[in-house]
Design an enzyme around this catalytic site. Sequence first.
Site, PDB file in Angstrom:
ATOM      1  CE  LYS A   1      18.434 -63.635 -11.994  1.00  0.00           C
ATOM      2  NZ  LYS A   1      18.350 -62.012 -12.323  1.00  0.00           N
TER       3      LYS A   1
ATOM      4  CB  THR B   1      12.163 -50.270  -4.037  1.00  0.00           C
ATOM      5  OG1 THR B   1      12.791 -50.921  -2.893  1.00  0.00           O
ATOM      6  CG2 THR B   1      11.386 -49.163  -3.601  1.00  0.00           C
ATOM      7  CG  ASN B   2      15.284 -53.909  -8.504  1.00  0.00           C
ATOM      8  OD1 ASN B   2      15.930 -54.836  -7.949  1.00  0.00           O
ATOM      9  ND2 ASN B   2      14.965 -53.910  -9.654  1.00  0.00           N
TER      10      ASN B   2
ATOM     11  CB  ALA C   1      11.699 -59.940 -10.607  1.00  0.00           C
TER      12      ALA C   1
ATOM     13  N   GLY D   1      16.631 -57.879   1.479  1.00  0.00           N
ATOM     14  CA  GLY D   1      16.520 -58.128   2.739  1.00  0.00           C
ATOM     15  C   GLY D   1      16.321 -57.296   3.768  1.00  0.00           C
TER      16      GLY D   1
ATOM     17  CG  ASN E   1      21.423 -59.735  -6.966  1.00  0.00           C
ATOM     18  OD1 ASN E   1      21.800 -59.258  -8.387  1.00  0.00           O
ATOM     19  ND2 ASN E   1      20.553 -58.954  -6.493  1.00  0.00           N
TER      20      ASN E   1
ATOM     21  CE  LYS F   1      11.859 -54.987  -8.484  1.00  0.00           C
ATOM     22  NZ  LYS F   1      12.095 -56.696  -8.461  1.00  0.00           N
TER      23      LYS F   1
ATOM     24  CG  ASN G   1      23.398 -55.807 -10.256  1.00  0.00           C
ATOM     25  OD1 ASN G   1      24.112 -55.091  -9.511  1.00  0.00           O
ATOM     26  ND2 ASN G   1      22.432 -56.330  -9.657  1.00  0.00           N
TER      27      ASN G   1
END
Length: 347
Positions: free
Chosen positions: A62, A235-236, A58, A258, A107, A207, A171
């Site tokens: 988007k 995971t996120n 994801a 990453g 991000n 998630k 975020n």
Amino acid sequence: MRRIFFNILKTLDPEVAHNLTINVLKLPNPFIESNNDFPILSNDINGLSFKNPIGMAAGFDKNAEVINSLFNLGFGFTECGTVTPRPQFGNVKPRVFRLASDKAIINRLGFNNNGIEKFLTNMSKSNKNGVLGANIGPNKDTENFVDDYINLYTKVVDYSDYVTVNVSSPNTKNLREIQEHDTLNTLLSELSQLRENMKTQKKIILKIDPDSTKQHYSMILNLVQKYKIDGIIATNTTISRPQDLMDEYKDEEGGISGQPLKELSNKVLSFLSKETNGELLLIGVGGISNAKDVYTKIKLGASLVQLYTALTFNGPQMINKIKKELSLLLQSDGYKSISDAVGIIHS
Ligand SMILES: Cc1cc2nc3c(=O)[nH]c(=O)nc-3n(C[C@H](O)[C@H](O)[C@H](O)COP(=O)(O)O)c2cc1C
């Protein structure tokens, strides 16, 4: 041609490069790959047929604009979103940072997207050449987080093969607090009730973040089992900052994805797999950049995997390379099917 385009992208601001990539992928048949699938990689999971276990994570698509191009690039499945009920700009720019020396991205986009109505129109154009997921989340100024998830689930359910409930983006202010017991209990109970009322079998996947404690993950697992949630994505991005980061952008606010996320997300995946004796569908994501990384997550208990960040460093040819090398790794260990290797480390 493709290599030149890709090298130019890496010199641009990451968000500009991303938007350009989406626009190129919207062209008819951009960069078609020789898209070989290998029978050893195919798997039927909870009634869905996956040609291979590699999914687009994801956050890349988007607005569900390039589903068919992602299938063309060789992904077995793609997860669009996160989509919110109303369109949302997200946080102020710049809000995406490429940490080239750490093979990572930070991000803090904050669910920038065009809203659910456009998302559904785009989703309806899927050629169904792969499995399609929709990742949902609340607007940041919503009066009630739970209502947003309920509304979104009701709307996307007819367009997607599964729905991911994103409670782990760092975020959107207070979003991760939905992972606390009482709020999560309310959310999952309402969603499972809704699914029953709608008489749909559509999969619900949760998630989660990589920054919690084992006790916290155990609590989440209890609720997931109580409300018959179909699986977990682990995971996120992480809000932690691994000590060995080198890049000048390492202290930017936001979630890291990453390479530096890999060990952390693998630990969560392994814990979830052990605790559930391999009986819950787990999707492993975080730091995948090659077939070995995928194989590790499979052996730790993931039936499926997703990736994003490495794609921005290595280009789309990595997908078919991973599939080829993964099938060789499985064969050389004597497996006839990928499903036989899932969670093998714990047996
Ligand atoms: C630029 C960017 C935007 C993202 N947006 C979302 C999002 O909207 N929803 C979500 O659930 N995850 C989002 N993610 C997280 C990814 O889906 C994935 O969980 C994470 O990046 C770890 O995988 P990777 O290390 O392969 O990138 C985003 C990641 C990146 C890099």
